[in-house]
Design a protein around this motif. Structure first.
Motif, mmCIF file in Angstrom:
data_model
loop_
_atom_site.group_PDB
_atom_site.id
_atom_site.type_symbol
_atom_site.label_atom_id
_atom_site.label_comp_id
_atom_site.label_asym_id
_atom_site.label_seq_id
_atom_site.Cartn_x
_atom_site.Cartn_y
_atom_site.Cartn_z
ATOM 1 N N LYS A 192 42.164 26.618 30.697
ATOM 2 C CA LYS A 192 42.463 26.163 29.339
ATOM 3 C C LYS A 192 42.224 27.287 28.336
ATOM 4 C CE LYS A 192 41.796 22.562 26.093
ATOM 5 N NZ LYS A 192 41.051 21.976 25.151
ATOM 6 N N PHE A 193 43.202 27.463 27.458
ATOM 7 C CA PHE A 193 43.115 28.425 26.372
ATOM 8 C C PHE A 193 43.472 27.708 25.077
ATOM 9 C CE2 PHE A 193 43.988 30.903 30.156
ATOM 10 C CZ PHE A 193 43.069 31.934 30.046
ATOM 11 N N ASP A 194 43.216 28.342 23.958
ATOM 12 C CA ASP A 194 43.547 27.740 22.668
ATOM 13 C C ASP A 194 45.026 27.393 22.558
ATOM 14 O OD1 ASP A 194 40.915 27.914 21.881
ATOM 15 O OD2 ASP A 194 41.203 29.778 20.752
ATOM 16 N N ASP A 195 45.874 28.200 23.216
ATOM 17 C CA ASP A 195 47.316 27.972 23.123
ATOM 18 C C ASP A 195 47.877 27.162 24.285
ATOM 19 O OD1 ASP A 195 46.849 30.012 24.930
ATOM 20 O OD2 ASP A 195 48.530 31.238 24.266
ATOM 21 N N GLY A 196 47.019 26.546 25.084
ATOM 22 C CA GLY A 196 47.466 25.688 26.180
ATOM 23 C C GLY A 196 46.836 26.056 27.507
ATOM 24 N N TYR A 197 47.438 25.573 28.571
ATOM 25 C CA TYR A 197 46.933 25.788 29.920
ATOM 26 C C TYR A 197 47.779 26.813 30.654
ATOM 27 C CZ TYR A 197 44.017 21.653 29.430
ATOM 28 O OH TYR A 197 43.069 20.754 29.021
ATOM 29 N N GLN A 198 47.126 27.542 31.567
ATOM 30 C CA GLN A 198 47.830 28.445 32.461
ATOM 31 C C GLN A 198 47.280 28.225 33.863
ATOM 32 O OE1 GLN A 198 48.052 32.498 31.156
ATOM 33 N NE2 GLN A 198 48.630 31.920 29.077
ATOM 34 N N ILE A 199 48.112 28.480 34.848
ATOM 35 C CA ILE A 199 47.756 28.263 36.253
ATOM 36 C C ILE A 199 47.432 29.606 36.898
ATOM 37 C CG2 ILE A 199 48.584 27.391 38.488
ATOM 38 C CD1 ILE A 199 48.269 25.235 36.332
ATOM 39 N N GLY A 200 46.449 29.593 37.790
ATOM 40 C CA GLY A 200 46.103 30.790 38.543
ATOM 41 C C GLY A 200 45.362 30.419 39.812
ATOM 42 N N ILE A 201 45.139 31.402 40.641
ATOM 43 C CA ILE A 201 44.404 31.201 41.894
ATOM 44 C C ILE A 201 42.963 30.829 41.592
ATOM 45 C CG2 ILE A 201 43.367 32.497 43.810
ATOM 46 C CD1 ILE A 201 45.964 33.759 44.349
ATOM 47 N N ASP A 202 42.426 29.920 42.394
ATOM 48 C CA ASP A 202 41.005 29.586 42.326
ATOM 49 C C ASP A 202 40.266 30.619 43.182
ATOM 50 O OD1 ASP A 202 38.456 28.582 42.363
ATOM 51 O OD2 ASP A 202 39.028 26.573 43.001
ATOM 52 N N TRP A 203 39.816 31.677 42.523
ATOM 53 C CA TRP A 203 39.165 32.774 43.236
ATOM 54 C C TRP A 203 37.824 32.364 43.835
ATOM 55 C CZ3 TRP A 203 40.783 37.513 44.770
ATOM 56 C CH2 TRP A 203 42.064 37.882 44.357
ATOM 57 N N LYS A 204 37.264 31.259 43.393
ATOM 58 C CA LYS A 204 36.022 30.775 44.006
ATOM 59 C C LYS A 204 36.261 30.476 45.486
ATOM 60 C CE LYS A 204 33.130 28.432 41.662
ATOM 61 N NZ LYS A 204 32.482 27.404 40.846
ATOM 62 N N ASN A 205 37.434 29.934 45.813
ATOM 63 C CA ASN A 205 37.740 29.667 47.221
ATOM 64 C C ASN A 205 37.959 30.964 48.005
ATOM 65 O OD1 ASN A 205 37.467 26.912 47.061
ATOM 66 N ND2 ASN A 205 39.607 26.562 46.592
ATOM 67 N N ILE A 206 38.508 31.976 47.370
ATOM 68 C CA ILE A 206 38.644 33.287 48.027
ATOM 69 C C ILE A 206 37.248 33.853 48.295
ATOM 70 C CG2 ILE A 206 39.510 35.648 47.776
ATOM 71 C CD1 ILE A 206 41.773 33.551 48.028
ATOM 72 N N ARG A 207 36.374 33.748 47.298
ATOM 73 C CA ARG A 207 34.998 34.236 47.459
ATOM 74 C C ARG A 207 34.302 33.487 48.598
ATOM 75 N NH1 ARG A 207 32.777 37.154 43.517
ATOM 76 N NH2 ARG A 207 30.755 36.139 43.634
ATOM 77 N N ARG A 208 34.528 32.192 48.684
ATOM 78 C CA ARG A 208 33.921 31.374 49.747
ATOM 79 C C ARG A 208 34.462 31.815 51.108
ATOM 80 N NH1 ARG A 208 34.894 26.621 47.411
ATOM 81 N NH2 ARG A 208 32.933 26.634 46.297
ATOM 82 N N TYR A 209 35.758 32.083 51.190
ATOM 83 C CA TYR A 209 36.365 32.502 52.455
ATOM 84 C C TYR A 209 35.725 33.780 52.983
ATOM 85 C CZ TYR A 209 39.763 33.970 55.909
ATOM 86 O OH TYR A 209 40.338 34.375 57.079
ATOM 87 N N PHE A 210 35.464 34.719 52.101
ATOM 88 C CA PHE A 210 34.871 36.003 52.498
ATOM 89 C C PHE A 210 33.342 35.974 52.470
ATOM 90 C CE2 PHE A 210 39.175 37.396 51.415
ATOM 91 C CZ PHE A 210 39.475 38.163 52.526
ATOM 92 N N ASN A 211 32.767 34.781 52.384
ATOM 93 C CA ASN A 211 31.307 34.591 52.381
ATOM 94 C C ASN A 211 30.619 35.343 51.252
ATOM 95 O OD1 ASN A 211 31.152 32.864 54.698
ATOM 96 N ND2 ASN A 211 31.590 34.668 55.939
ATOM 97 N N LEU A 212 31.274 35.410 50.106
ATOM 98 C CA LEU A 212 30.661 36.047 48.951
ATOM 99 C C LEU A 212 29.812 35.052 48.159
ATOM 100 C CD1 LEU A 212 33.668 38.188 47.714
ATOM 101 C CD2 LEU A 212 31.815 38.863 49.251
ATOM 102 N N ILE A 213 30.041 33.771 48.402
ATOM 103 C CA ILE A 213 29.206 32.721 47.822
ATOM 104 C C ILE A 213 28.957 31.687 48.903
ATOM 105 C CG2 ILE A 213 29.968 33.000 45.436
ATOM 106 C CD1 ILE A 213 31.769 30.561 45.798
ATOM 107 N N LYS A 214 27.869 30.978 48.756
ATOM 108 C CA LYS A 214 27.544 29.914 49.711
ATOM 109 C C LYS A 214 28.172 28.608 49.222
ATOM 110 C CE LYS A 214 25.032 32.680 52.095
ATOM 111 N NZ LYS A 214 25.690 33.397 53.113
ATOM 112 N N THR A 215 28.583 27.780 50.157
ATOM 113 C CA THR A 215 29.183 26.497 49.782
ATOM 114 C C THR A 215 28.145 25.457 49.471
ATOM 115 O OG1 THR A 215 29.319 25.880 52.108
ATOM 116 C CG2 THR A 215 31.288 26.853 51.092
#
Length: 135
Positions: A112-135
């Protein structure tokens, strides 16, 4: 012909709507996905090699590379695996992993931005895949 070095892991990462968010009309560059560059920098620190893997060419490619560099992200290759021509003449760039908003199974989310919504990759799931964060 020798196969690729299997010790070094390569990640091919798309630019538009992957490192950036949707919302810009090509060749304009969209807003930065807030988790993309920190995640990619962390992967580089862990020894991964990063390839910018994009349909951009010429001036729009140069603009994307410079946009990333200004933000501290420098790629090890652009649109091709450096030694690939030694063992394959395929136009598909070799990598161990491909991160792209068009990939099957990739998780997208709204920003969400002041001028509306934009779509992008959920990098948290990429981080989880590479074990950069714990689930």
């Amino acid at each position: 012909m020798s196969a690729p070095d299997m010790k070094t892991k390569w990640i091919a990462v798309d630019f538009d709507s992957t490192i950036t968010l949707s919302g810009a009309e090509f060749p304009e560059i969209g807003k930065c996905n807030p988790e993309a560059i920190p995640t990619l920098l962390q992967l580089k620190q862990l020894g991964f090699k990063l390839m910018l893997w994009t349909c951009r060419a010429d001036e729009s490619l140069k603009a994307a590379v410079e946009w990333c560099a200004v933000r501290g992200l420098h790629f090890d290759a652009i649109n091709e695996y450096p030694e690939q021509k030694e063992w394959s003449n395929s136009p598909k760039a070799y990598a161990d992993y491909y991160i792209d908003d068009k990939s099957v199974g990739i998780t997208l989310k709204s920003f969400k931005f002041d001028d509306g919504y934009q779509i992008g990759i959920d990098w948290k799931n990429i981080r989880r895949y590479f074990n950069l964060i714990k689930t």
